[in-house]
Scaffold this active site. Structure first.
Site, mmCIF file in Angstrom:
data_model
loop_
_atom_site.group_PDB
_atom_site.id
_atom_site.type_symbol
_atom_site.label_atom_id
_atom_site.label_comp_id
_atom_site.label_asym_id
_atom_site.label_seq_id
_atom_site.Cartn_x
_atom_site.Cartn_y
_atom_site.Cartn_z
ATOM 1 N N GLY A 53 1.034 -1.308 -0.269
ATOM 2 C CA GLY A 53 -0.242 0.302 0.117
ATOM 3 C C GLY A 53 1.342 1.055 0.171
ATOM 4 N N LEU A 54 0.001 2.140 0.514
ATOM 5 C CA LEU A 54 0.942 3.709 0.119
ATOM 6 C C LEU A 54 2.202 3.233 1.351
ATOM 7 C CD1 LEU A 54 -1.413 6.166 0.660
ATOM 8 C CD2 LEU A 54 -0.394 5.373 -1.470
ATOM 9 N N SER A 295 -16.429 8.897 0.751
ATOM 10 C CA SER A 295 -15.413 10.217 1.200
ATOM 11 C C SER A 295 -16.003 11.027 2.160
ATOM 12 C CB SER A 295 -14.936 11.346 -0.182
ATOM 13 O OG SER A 295 -13.741 11.765 0.846
ATOM 14 N N ARG A 341 -15.105 12.626 12.608
ATOM 15 C CA ARG A 341 -15.703 11.411 12.769
ATOM 16 C C ARG A 341 -16.992 10.780 13.634
ATOM 17 N NH1 ARG A 341 -11.364 8.202 7.865
ATOM 18 N NH2 ARG A 341 -12.016 10.284 6.635
ATOM 19 N N ARG A 446 -8.240 9.224 13.913
ATOM 20 C CA ARG A 446 -7.881 9.835 13.136
ATOM 21 C C ARG A 446 -8.717 10.596 12.343
ATOM 22 N NH1 ARG A 446 -7.810 9.804 7.494
ATOM 23 N NH2 ARG A 446 -8.853 6.941 7.793
#
Length: 648
Positions: A53-54, A295, A341, A446
């Site tokens: 992944g990243l 998103s 969130r 996060r």
């Protein structure tokens, strides 16, 4: 609480961050003090990187470019299929392009506050410092970030901030960033500095004389189980959200690599810190095996609301403004729809629990773009979010340009992970953990657009600097298949494989996974209590016992067998779920994504207990039947004032 579920061990501390200098100088000072490896010696050293992944793709490419011999492992057919490809909304960076007051310090502060003051200051400040260089790196690689009319990179806002610092490529930011890292990785493969191992899953860590020296892996096509050796091992295998069965993660995402490393001695930190994302397409039915993210960037222009009256099932377009409750704007006037969130998710749950939810099962709220389309015009909304709107329409059969989206919270990200120090090294020397697989930067929640930032920061800039200090202590003794530790790890993997295939019970692996996931979401999900957690801890050992006596895994070991793959992952999820519940039960406070019903303010916000719980909970594995051992790392706040988090 009583300690019947765990014991308390010696405290743990991060000794790598140079706390004798101001926080703004610590990263440069650490790089200066670290030992280096000269180019000729790098060619003699090998690093295993698990995951592409990243974080993993960036790390493998950068280490290969630096001259190390790299072995890259991934279980997909291509590195491009790593789950980072699914990230949508953007990546944060403190460049202050909008001249709206952003800075490294503000990004640092927003991240610590957004994590409800449960993250290390030193790590978070480094992340904020490195953020600007990530954008420059990605632009140089050709990542097509959105641009303003004049050609400058565009920004948008995300939850938990009052500035625009998020760089994006429509709703496909993760895909474009991953392709940039993939191109860099492919270049190193083509020149021979990175050795590739596709469709290969790590199943154990080889620890020799207390140091990580290799892995045991299974070829998912042929079934061959083999050993691979190196001078250091890097895990970049993502998070463990699929312990909940239904999540926004890809179905293959799992916790096996980090969990097997945990059982070899790597401490597991803050496993109960899981993030529920507020903007996901609601569950459609029992047949679903995963959920789809919409998103968080949609909350820039979309307005969240529910009817004021219970049971109002009219077409949303027929409900007048005066009969709508834009509850986030009402409760949090300063941040409105851009609260973090965890807060947006809990408030969505609250209004649905009141009977004001929308949709067939009442588990949904509206995300409405009518006002934005009228103000900006449909072409502007299409330019920003077109692919997201198309995705929503394909899945639901509804046109979000005409009818408000329906969204509901879903499990998305895990802030917990293997414990690492400032160098990103675990408690096993030579084992480094990067990206979502570690715990280090996000605290208890996060902020949106920070996952991509952390993954690329770790892979491109942090790990390639800090791993030098460890590798400079080489050369290391050669290890091969004849080493007793390698033999033991290999035989252990083979034995578990044979055991899974021999049970021949009556239940599918998926049925166990689904039961575990529902239990975890209901009892250790958006809200936890002592009662719910103890109920979960009573049931999980029963699920584990039934799994190991009644699961049916068809097929054979020495061939392609996805049922076998899934069974091993679910076995690990069951054990991890128990530790998550123990961690959640022991932390008798609310913070970020960990919300204890017994610990909330009069108006229903998370109520921390800084006097008793301002620490990282790092858990040590113990043999089955013995309680895990808790090691506490005290968190010190020198640059951020501890305060009750408020977005009102």
């Amino acid at each position: 609480m009583a300690l019947e579920l765990f014991t308390v061990g010696e405290p743990i501390a991060d000794t790598k961050a140079p706390t004798d200098v101001p926080i703004g100088e610590r990263w440069s000072e650490r790089r200066f003090r670290a030992k280096l490896v000269n180019p000729a010696n790098r060619r003699k050293l090998t690093v295993i990187v698990v995951g592409t992944g990243l974080a993993g793709g960036a790390a493998a490419a950068t280490l290969g470019e630096a001259g190390y011999k790299v072995k890259s492992f991934w279980y997909q057919d291509s590195p491009r299929r790593a789950h980072s490809v699914a990230a949508q909304g953007g990546i944060n960076a403190a460049k202050n392009y909008r001249n709206d007051g952003d800075s490294v310090h503000r990004l640092f502060y927003d991240t610590v506050k957004g994590g409800d003051f449960r993250a290390r200051e030193s790590n978070v400040h480094r992340l904020a410092e490195v953020s600007a260089a990530i954008i420059d790196q990605c632009v140089a690689q050709g990542v097509p970030f959105a641009r303003e009319y004049g050609g400058l990179l565009d920004n948008r806002s995300f939850g938990g901030t009052q500035v625009s610092r998020t760089f994006y490529a429509r709703g496909q930011t993760g895909q474009q960033l991953l392709y940039g890292a993939y191109q860099a990785l492919e270049r190193q493969m083509s020149v021979g500095s990175v050795e590739q191992h596709a469709r290969t899953e790590m199943l154990d860590l080889i620890v020799v004389d207390g140091k990580a020296r290799g892995i045991v892996a299974r070829n998912l096509i042929t079934g061959e189980i083999s050993t691979h050796f190196a001078d250091a091992v890097v895990l970049a295998t993502g998070g463990y959200s699929n312990v909940f069965y239904l999540s926004t993660n890809a179905k293959g995402s799992n916790a096996t690599a980090i969990w097997r490393a945990h059982k070899r001695g790597a401490l597991f930190a803050n496993p109960c810190y899981t993030q529920i994302h507020p903007t996901c397409i609601p569950v459609h039915g029992e047949y679903q095996s995963k959920l789809t993210l919409m998103s968080e960037s949609l909350r820039n222009d979309g307005r969240v609301w529910v009817p004021k009256e219970r049971g109002d099932d009219r077409d949303p377009r027929q409900i007048p403004e005066g009969e709508r409750d834009y509850y986030l704007e009402r409760i949090y006037p300063s941040f409105g729809n851009l609260v973090p969130r965890d807060i947006a998710s809990r408030q969505a749950k609250n209004v649905c629990d009141e009977g004001r939810g929308v949709g067939p099962n009442g588990l949904g709220v509206y995300l409405d773009f009518a006002e934005a389309i009228e103000r900006l015009g449909r072409p502007a909304i299409e330019a920003k979010y077109g692919n997201l709107f198309d995705m929503y329409a394909q899945i639901t059969g509804e046109d979000p340009y005409q009818v408000p989206m329906r969204i509901y919270p879903a499990v998305h990200y895990t802030m917990g992970g293997l414990w690492v120090d400032y160098d990103l090294q675990s408690t096993i020397p030579g084992l480094f953990v990067i990206g979502e697989a570690n715990f280090s930067d996000h605290g208890a929640n996060r902020l949106g657009a920070s996952a991509l930032m952390q993954g690329l920061a770790d892979g491109y800039f942090v790990l390639p600097n800090t791993i030098n200090d460890y590798l400079a202590s080489g050369p290391f003794e050669k290890v091969d298949d004849s080493n007793p530790a390698a033999i033991e790890a290999l035989e252990g993997v083979r034995a578990q494989t044979e055991r899974l295939l021999s049970i021949n019970g009556n239940r599918t692996t998926a049925s166990f996974h689904r039961e575990l996931g529902r239990l975890m979401f209901d009892l250790c999900g958006m809200e936890r209590s002592e009662e719910s957690l103890r109920k979960a801890l009573d049931r999980i050992p029963e699920i584990r016992q039934e799994f190991w006596t009644n699961v049916r895994v068809p097929g054979e070991a020495g061939r392609f067998n996805q049922s076998l793959e899934h069974a091993g992952r679910v076995a690990d999820f069951i054990e991890l779920a128990e530790l998550m519940c123990v961690d959640a039960l022991h932390r008798n406070e609310s913070c970020g994504g960990h919300f204890r019903a017994e610990s909330q303010t009069p108006d229903g916000e998370a109520l921390r207990d800084d006097e008793n719980y301002a620490y990282v909970a790092a858990w040590e594995w113990t043999p089955e039947g013995a309680p895990p051992v808790l090691h506490k790392e005290d968190l010190e706040f020198e640059y951020v004032h501890l305060a009750q988090r408020s977005y009102k």
